[in-house]
Write an enzyme that holds these catalytic residues in place. Sequence first.
Site, short mmCIF file in Angstrom:
data_model
loop_
_atom_site.label_atom_id
_atom_site.label_comp_id
_atom_site.label_asym_id
_atom_site.label_seq_id
_atom_site.Cartn_x
_atom_site.Cartn_y
_atom_site.Cartn_z
N THR A 1 0.84 -1.18 0.00
CA THR A 1 0.00 0.00 0.00
C THR A 1 0.89 1.25 0.00
O THR A 1 2.03 1.21 0.47
CB THR A 1 -0.76 -0.06 1.34
OG1 THR A 1 -1.52 -1.25 1.34
CG2 THR A 1 -1.60 1.13 1.59
N GLY B 1 -2.62 -6.56 5.68
CA GLY B 1 -3.89 -5.87 5.96
C GLY B 1 -4.73 -6.48 7.05
O GLY B 1 -5.25 -5.77 7.92
#
Lengths: 311, 310
Positions: free
Chosen positions: B167, B221
């Site tokens: 990310t 995540g």
Amino acid sequence: MSAVLVVHGGAWAIPDKLAKASVDGVKGAACEGFSVLKEGGSALDAVEAAVRSMEDNAVFNAGHGAALNTDGEVELDAIIMDGRTLDCGAVSSVQNIANPVSLARAVMEKTCHVMLMGRGANLFAESIGVATVPTDSMVTEYERKEWEKQKNYITGVMEDFNSQWAHDTVGAVAVDCAGNVACATSTGGIRNKMVGRVGDSPVIGSGGYADNCSGAVSCTGHGESILKVTLARLILSYIEQGKSAADASQLSLEYMGSRVQGAGGAIVVTPPGQWAATFTTERMAWAAVENDILWYGLDPNERVKEQLSRQ
Amino acid sequence: MLPVVVVHGGADHIPKERSKNSMSGVCSATRAGYAVLKGGGSSMDAVVEAVTQLENNPSFNAGCGSVLTVKGDVEMDAIVMDGKTLGSGAVSAVRNIANPVQLARLVMDKTSHACLTAEGASQFARSMGVPEVPQESLITEYIRMHWKKNLAPGANPVECQMGKMGTVGAVAVDSEGNVACATSTGGILNKMEGRVGDTPCIGCGGYADNQTGAVSTTGHGEAIMKVTLARLILFHMEQGQSVEAASDLGLAYMKSRVGGLGGVVTVDPQGNWAARFSSLQMAWAAAQKDTLHYGVYCGEHFTQSIEDPN
């Protein structure tokens, strides 16, 4: 170790005509969840059972009885979390599933993910044999009428009614005989929400959180406000600092009111068995069972006690 | 001390042949964010600008260069948060747009909601005149190669990619002391359709509060979600920990409690900042007092004048 279960059926200005059904609904759900604990079941099983009971009850805006989005469709969100492992499962914007909380549990137990949404969540449901339910059988006449009525308001007018919007998300928290805590929350969201709107319910730390180190929380109220302050996680941070369940809830809800002008409610349980049901909205339907005693309420400061018959 | 912007390009294993691209990408994005701040722009403008640049850069797992779902599609998540109002906007599992971070900002600015997902997000994008882009324009050969490799039976997508692509995100504090964060991602390689990670979940992928600071996270995540990493770090800062100590505490807890690795960029309203990671590497850069700071590997901290060309 004392097992405790607390449920809520939504924090909002519940109208008198829905009051009795809401209170009966949370009482029934609490008893159902508690019977799981009594038989030695886990906190996770208990919260799932309690929330399923409310999803099946059309008086609540979760599963059956869900609110409609602006396209007239049902989009459901749910979360479940295990305080022992911090494992969590959530679904958002899933369509036409009777028990989103159980689908959320399946995400937790059968995938390596925490959250699935929309079509992906529906495909997953299909892959594990969970049936799809037609929209008509999920939506009440009352809801359809209210939805049509609201669609005719000008948007500006709708904003003024923010605090009057139905926020009857449902949820449950529990601590079992082994001292494990769990939470679950389920909702159809706000009536006439934009397609694909995700509120607080499926967002970990906002709609719910569970951690054996501090406790379990399930929230209800104005979703966007709950998200801004990550309400569930905020309440537990106060408990981590030594506050009681009730004080932690009160402080957090007051903060949400003053910082972002949002109202709501929360139910909390801690591993030693402390519990609280707190709200800053006009009403919140809630019920708790502890030691075969059923507590419940609707209006502020209302706390009714009933002895459950021993079996 | 003000203003400050800190940017990350993912906390993961970055193969040596790609680390140069990651390095120059985060430096470039930081320069762009800093220019916004120096020009009097807000911290929100700065983080959105920085992340937009990383989304447009095919070397990063966001926007163009996003990883693929198991079916070979691009589904992106993004979040922005304004520390002054606690306003936030997020999109999850959105397809066919070039800059999810900008769409997330539109959700915050133009709707009464905090998060829109999938088709709903696309509908909103169309209503805002955000152009739809063909999925092919977002997919790189490198990503497609990894996707194919991970389709092989026996390949474990979660473990394989953990440490491959990350990310992107940014935090900033502007001259007025307002903080903001932004995070954007294509998610994890070969994820299930509809999988939502930490990025668009407030308190997980990012959080910003003028009373404490701002955080943007990257890494595994699902682990970040379980510990609500961004909010956790800010809780530690509320208890008096420094930006660095709070970040390290949060990351250490995530590793010990749920076995997850990651990285964060953190800033407080006074301009203290940190870029910390428990993974092997994280491409990061920061700009403060006309100085550019950057690094990739553990222990690295290079500095040069912001004016020096890259």
